[in-house]
Enzyme design. Structure first.
Site, PDB file in Angstrom:
ATOM      1  N   LYS A   1      -3.849  14.525  -2.012  1.00  0.00           N
ATOM      2  CA  LYS A   1      -3.719  15.240  -3.291  1.00  0.00           C
ATOM      3  C   LYS A   1      -2.335  15.869  -3.466  1.00  0.00           C
ATOM      4  O   LYS A   1      -1.837  15.998  -4.574  1.00  0.00           O
ATOM      5  CB  LYS A   1      -4.792  16.328  -3.400  1.00  0.00           C
ATOM      6  CG  LYS A   1      -6.212  15.773  -3.538  1.00  0.00           C
ATOM      7  CD  LYS A   1      -6.684  15.819  -4.952  1.00  0.00           C
ATOM      8  CE  LYS A   1      -7.965  15.048  -5.211  1.00  0.00           C
ATOM      9  NZ  LYS A   1      -9.003  15.081  -4.203  1.00  0.00           N
TER      10      LYS A   1
ATOM     11  N   GLU B   1      -7.619  21.269 -13.357  1.00  0.00           N
ATOM     12  CA  GLU B   1      -9.066  21.324 -13.182  1.00  0.00           C
ATOM     13  C   GLU B   1      -9.343  21.080 -11.709  1.00  0.00           C
ATOM     14  O   GLU B   1      -8.513  20.475 -11.018  1.00  0.00           O
ATOM     15  CB  GLU B   1      -9.749  20.237 -14.017  1.00  0.00           C
ATOM     16  CG  GLU B   1      -9.807  18.838 -13.370  1.00  0.00           C
ATOM     17  CD  GLU B   1      -8.446  18.153 -13.206  1.00  0.00           C
ATOM     18  OE1 GLU B   1      -7.491  18.563 -13.886  1.00  0.00           O
ATOM     19  OE2 GLU B   1      -8.356  17.202 -12.394  1.00  0.00           O
TER      20      GLU B   1
ATOM     21  N   SER C   1      -8.046   9.314   3.332  1.00  0.00           N
ATOM     22  CA  SER C   1      -7.482  10.165   2.276  1.00  0.00           C
ATOM     23  C   SER C   1      -7.391  11.633   2.653  1.00  0.00           C
ATOM     24  O   SER C   1      -6.565  12.362   2.115  1.00  0.00           O
ATOM     25  CB  SER C   1      -8.298   9.998   0.989  1.00  0.00           C
ATOM     26  OG  SER C   1      -9.672  10.245   1.237  1.00  0.00           O
TER      27      SER C   1
HETATM   28  C1  PLP Z   1     -10.215  14.306  -4.201  1.00  0.00           C
HETATM   29  C2  PLP Z   1     -10.372  13.461  -3.017  1.00  0.00           C
HETATM   30  C3  PLP Z   1     -10.774  12.098  -3.112  1.00  0.00           C
HETATM   31  C4  PLP Z   1     -11.168  11.443  -4.399  1.00  0.00           C
HETATM   32  O1  PLP Z   1     -10.160  11.357  -5.364  1.00  0.00           O
HETATM   33  P1  PLP Z   1      -9.432   9.987  -5.687  1.00  0.00           P
HETATM   34  O2  PLP Z   1      -8.655  10.313  -6.927  1.00  0.00           O
HETATM   35  O3  PLP Z   1     -10.451   8.941  -5.917  1.00  0.00           O
HETATM   36  O4  PLP Z   1      -8.550   9.662  -4.552  1.00  0.00           O
HETATM   37  C5  PLP Z   1     -10.841  11.353  -1.950  1.00  0.00           C
HETATM   38  N1  PLP Z   1     -10.551  11.890  -0.746  1.00  0.00           N
HETATM   39  C6  PLP Z   1     -10.186  13.180  -0.613  1.00  0.00           C
HETATM   40  C7  PLP Z   1      -9.898  13.702   0.748  1.00  0.00           C
HETATM   41  C8  PLP Z   1     -10.081  14.010  -1.737  1.00  0.00           C
HETATM   42  O5  PLP Z   1      -9.713  15.289  -1.594  1.00  0.00           O
END
Ligand code: PLP
Length: 395
Positions: free
Chosen positions: A86, A108, A375
């Site tokens: 993020k 948001e 992620s």
């Molecule tokens: C917010 C988040 C996601 C989902 O958001 P995408 O826009 O689909 O990437 C996935 N993994 C983590 C760790 C997040 O914080």
């Protein structure tokens, strides 16, 4: 007239006139800066010195041996400052806000991850930050509310609708339209009206650019398969983008099947959704028979959004990317698996990608390569997973 911000039939700018002024101003600013060498150099510098990029491409040797399929690499976005991908997007957008002379940034947030990333960058740049959050989510994620306050942001509760993420987005759009002179709206995923889906993807595509270089350096060839979880779709677009022209690289998105795609408790948009228009974009959404946006559910707060970014809807429609649905139970098993086998506790969102990888790997050959986009890190999820497994932490 050429249609703006389209991915095939998807995307566009479906906003009320009051929001259109803000969207037009943002579009002009992004067009001006997106290829500006100074802006891009500043962003690269922040990626490196503040977010700690490049993130590692880690060879998951034990997982590779255990699954007996392809060589598995993990792109470690969990090692970024604030613990997920993020930050890449928040850095890009808040830097753009600064260039535009805006004094105030709004965002948001659902679970709070994007709110925390935005509040972090606003603290770094000494900018005013207000985060809209559904009242329901504020109660579930009290720690992240405190974290944002600690970083100097104001968190405003939203009581309308189901008092969750989609309502927070509506409220942020309203604020943006009213305060366009001073305010920049920092959206958290590859969604919303153009230019957001393109701009957020551009700020996240560093993931795939790095991964491509790193795998070529390590293996001398491209991967056969790249897997990422999909909520709005930003981490997946980030790692997919540079591989899209490489037709032999299979791209797989893992969406949240919650308690099962045949129940009404899931967030598997591409598996079960229909074409619609919401939050300023034409894309695929989970809806009821009247076209109203359906309530969604996933154990993972970051994946529980009733829509998906328009570029994913496009990649799905052309068959360039495949999307699979992973249940809560499969994700929790993958969360436990990666922790035990590799000593890496993944975010429960990312665990959906790990679960998909565990299904796909046995169908691949040992001379092939798979990259999983991790992620985020899972510290934030440990308590919830304990509860899911019936472990009483207060005993
Ligand atoms: C917010 C988040 C996601 C989902 O958001 P995408 O826009 O689909 O990437 C996935 N993994 C983590 C760790 C997040 O914080």
């Amino acid at each position: 007239m050429e249609k703006i911000g389209r991915f095939g039939d998807f995307g566009g700018q479906y906003v009320p006139e009051t929001v259109m002024n803000a969207v037009t101003e943002l579009q002009a600013a992004y067009d001006k800066y997106k290829n500006d060498p100074e802006f891009l150099a500043e962003l690269r510098d922040l990626y490196h010195n503040y977010a700690f990029r490049p993130s590692l491409l880690y060879y998951a040797e034990k997982m590779t041996k255990d699954l007996g399929g392809p060589k598995i690499y993990i792109k470690r976005e969990d090692l970024n400052h604030t613990g997920s991908h993020k930050i890449n997007n928040a850095l890009g957008q808040v830097l753009l806000a600064k260039k535009m002379g805006k004094k105030r940034v709004i965002a948001e947030t659902g679970a709070g991850q994007h709110g925390v990333a935005t509040a972090t960058i606003c603290a770094y740049f000494n900018m005013e930050c207000e985060v809209y959050m559904g009242r329901e989510d504020m109660e579930r994620q009290a720690l992240n509310v405190y974290r944002m306050n600690l970083l100097g942001a104001k968190v405003t509760g939203v009581d309308s609708g189901t008092a969750t993420l989609k309502d927070a987005i509506n409220e942020a759009m309203r604020d943006w339209a009213t305060n366009i002179e001073t305010t920049f709206y920092c959206i958290g995923s590859v969604m919303g009206p153009h230019p957001y889906p393109t701009m957020v993807r551009d700020f996240q595509k560093i993931i795939g650019e790095e991964a491509k270089q790193q795998i070529l350096a390590a293996e001398g060839k491209l991967p056969d398969c790249v897997v990422a979880c999909v909520g709005g779709g930003s981490n997946a677009m980030g790692i997919f983008y540079d591989f899209i022209p490489e037709k032999d690289v299979r791209l797989v998105g893992a969406e949240a099947a919650g308690r099962g795609v045949d129940t009404d408790q899931h967030a598997a948009t591409l598996t079960k959704g229909d074409l619609g228009i919401f939050h300023g974009m034409k894309s695929v959404f989970l809806q009821n028979d009247e076209g109203q946006i359906a309530p969604v559910y996933s154990i993972s707060a970051g994946l529980d959004y009733p829509g998906i970014g328009p570029e994913h809807a496009f990649l799905n429609s052309t068959g360039r990317a495949d999307y699979v649905a992973i249940t809560d139970e499969e994700a929790v098993q993958a969360f436990e698996y990666l922790s035990r086998v590799e000593g890496i506790i993944p975010a429960i969102e990312s665990a959906h990608a790990v679960a998909a990888a565990r299904k796909i790997a046995p169908t691949m050959k040992p001379d092939q390569i798979m990259i999983i986009n991790l992620s985020g890190r899972g510290d934030k999820d440990v308590q919830q997973i304990a509860r899911y497994r019936g472990v009483n932490l207060n005993a």
